[in-house]
Design a protein around this motif. Structure first.
Motif: not given
Length: 117
Positions: A60-83
């Motif tokens: 479902s991805m394409y080569k240059n896809l960026r998320t349309n949600l910030p990583k801060e919203v997408m992260a699991f509550p007990d595991y953050e994305f790299k700051k």
């Protein structure tokens, strides 16, 4: 003790596996993934049709896809994305995050992928 099978090790499957595997006195959880890696829809490939094992390739991805949600919203509550990452990240950062999540919580020992079954 209940045996639980989780089909698909994308974000939802990994999260379910993490929480079920954390309760070994109640559940024996195994996650099944048809591809060679975890990450589900976040695993991008430019290939089409079937892979070398005859399994249909769907991305479902394409080569240059960026998320349309910030990583801060997408992260699991007990595991953050790299700051160090920007808020709106590329698809391969999400895949890396999911693979790191699986490693961090020891989920690979509960997972069966195409090549480790």
């Amino acid at each position: 003790m209940k045996n639980i099978a989780i089909i698909g090790l994308g974000a939802a499957g990994l999260c379910a596996l993490r929480h079920l595997a954390a309760r070994p006195n109640f559940f024996r959880a195994v996650g099944f993934e048809q591809s060679s890696q975890v990450g589900g829809t976040w695993v991008y490939t430019p290939e089409v049709r079937t892979d070398k094992n005859g399994i249909s390739i769907h991305s479902s991805m394409y080569k240059n896809l960026r998320t349309n949600l910030p990583k801060e919203v997408m992260a699991f509550p007990d595991y953050e994305f790299k700051k160090s990452l920007p808020s709106f990240i590329e698809h391969f950062h999400v895949k890396e995050y999911l693979q790191d999540y699986a490693e961090h919580f020891g989920l690979f020992s509960h997972a069966k992928t195409l090549f480790n079954s």
